[in-house]
Enzyme design. Structure first.
Site, mmCIF file in Angstrom:
data_model
loop_
_atom_site.group_PDB
_atom_site.id
_atom_site.type_symbol
_atom_site.label_atom_id
_atom_site.label_comp_id
_atom_site.label_asym_id
_atom_site.label_seq_id
_atom_site.Cartn_x
_atom_site.Cartn_y
_atom_site.Cartn_z
ATOM 1 N N ARG A 44 0.877 -1.172 0.000
ATOM 2 C CA ARG A 44 0.000 0.000 0.000
ATOM 3 C C ARG A 44 0.907 1.212 0.000
ATOM 4 O O ARG A 44 1.839 1.293 0.807
ATOM 5 C CB ARG A 44 -0.862 0.004 1.248
ATOM 6 C CG ARG A 44 -1.640 1.283 1.466
ATOM 7 C CD ARG A 44 -3.107 1.012 1.420
ATOM 8 N NE ARG A 44 -4.042 2.036 1.747
ATOM 9 C CZ ARG A 44 -3.978 3.333 1.555
ATOM 10 N NH1 ARG A 44 -2.906 3.884 1.077
ATOM 11 N NH2 ARG A 44 -4.977 4.126 1.847
ATOM 12 N N GLU A 90 -11.280 3.910 -4.567
ATOM 13 C CA GLU A 90 -11.408 2.453 -4.534
ATOM 14 C C GLU A 90 -12.174 1.987 -5.767
ATOM 15 O O GLU A 90 -12.809 2.776 -6.453
ATOM 16 C CB GLU A 90 -12.122 2.019 -3.248
ATOM 17 C CG GLU A 90 -11.456 2.492 -1.972
ATOM 18 C CD GLU A 90 -10.016 2.035 -1.823
ATOM 19 O OE1 GLU A 90 -9.672 0.913 -2.259
ATOM 20 O OE2 GLU A 90 -9.210 2.798 -1.259
ATOM 21 N N ARG A 134 -0.466 -5.829 4.498
ATOM 22 C CA ARG A 134 0.285 -5.211 3.395
ATOM 23 C C ARG A 134 1.414 -4.360 3.951
ATOM 24 O O ARG A 134 1.273 -3.730 4.996
ATOM 25 C CB ARG A 134 -0.627 -4.307 2.563
ATOM 26 C CG ARG A 134 -1.774 -5.015 1.904
ATOM 27 C CD ARG A 134 -2.668 -4.047 1.185
ATOM 28 N NE ARG A 134 -3.295 -3.131 2.145
ATOM 29 C CZ ARG A 134 -4.228 -2.244 1.831
ATOM 30 N NH1 ARG A 134 -4.637 -2.115 0.586
ATOM 31 N NH2 ARG A 134 -4.750 -1.468 2.749
#
Length: 125
Positions: free
Chosen positions: A52, A60, A96
């Site tokens: 990320r 999104e 992430r």
């Protein structure tokens, strides 16, 4: 508007500078795929990592058509197979790596400059 844009870019630069001492050293990785405007998959030391982009937020996939433009900008900055350096800041709640991504440019900052992402830096990942 130009003044606000310059102020935001200054804030991004300051945020990166503040977080830099806490970051791990840069890791070389190969871009495997682009998720949306603020997430990628890379291959680093033989391991696939989801990354990320730190300190930014982009539309999104449910936010059509904006996410498509954002994703296309990130694809242009990070072609599949390109080599990048990752300066990992944290690991988020989804596992992430949250990182500053550097290709030919500092990608996080380039996404904000292009208008395809905005500053959103949370120190709690």
């Amino acid at each position: 508007m130009r003044k606000a844009s310059n102020a935001m870019l200054s804030l991004v630069a300051m945020t990166v500078a503040v977080l830099a001492p806490f970051a791990q050293s840069a890791m070389a990785a190969t871009v495997l795929s682009i998720g949306d405007g603020d997430s990628i998959s890379v291959l680093e030391r033989g391991q696939k990592l989801k990354v990320r982009l730190a300190c930014i937020d982009a539309p999104e996939t449910a936010q059509s058509p904006y996410w498509i433009a954002s994703r296309n900008q990130l694809k242009a900055l990070l072609p599949i197979g390109s080599t990048v350096s990752l300066r990992v800041q944290a690991v988020d709640r989804y596992g992430r790596s949250v990182a500053e991504v550097i290709g030919k440019v500092t990608v996080n900052l380039a996404m904000v400059r292009s208008g395809q992402a905005f500053l959103s830096c949370h120190l709690d990942a």
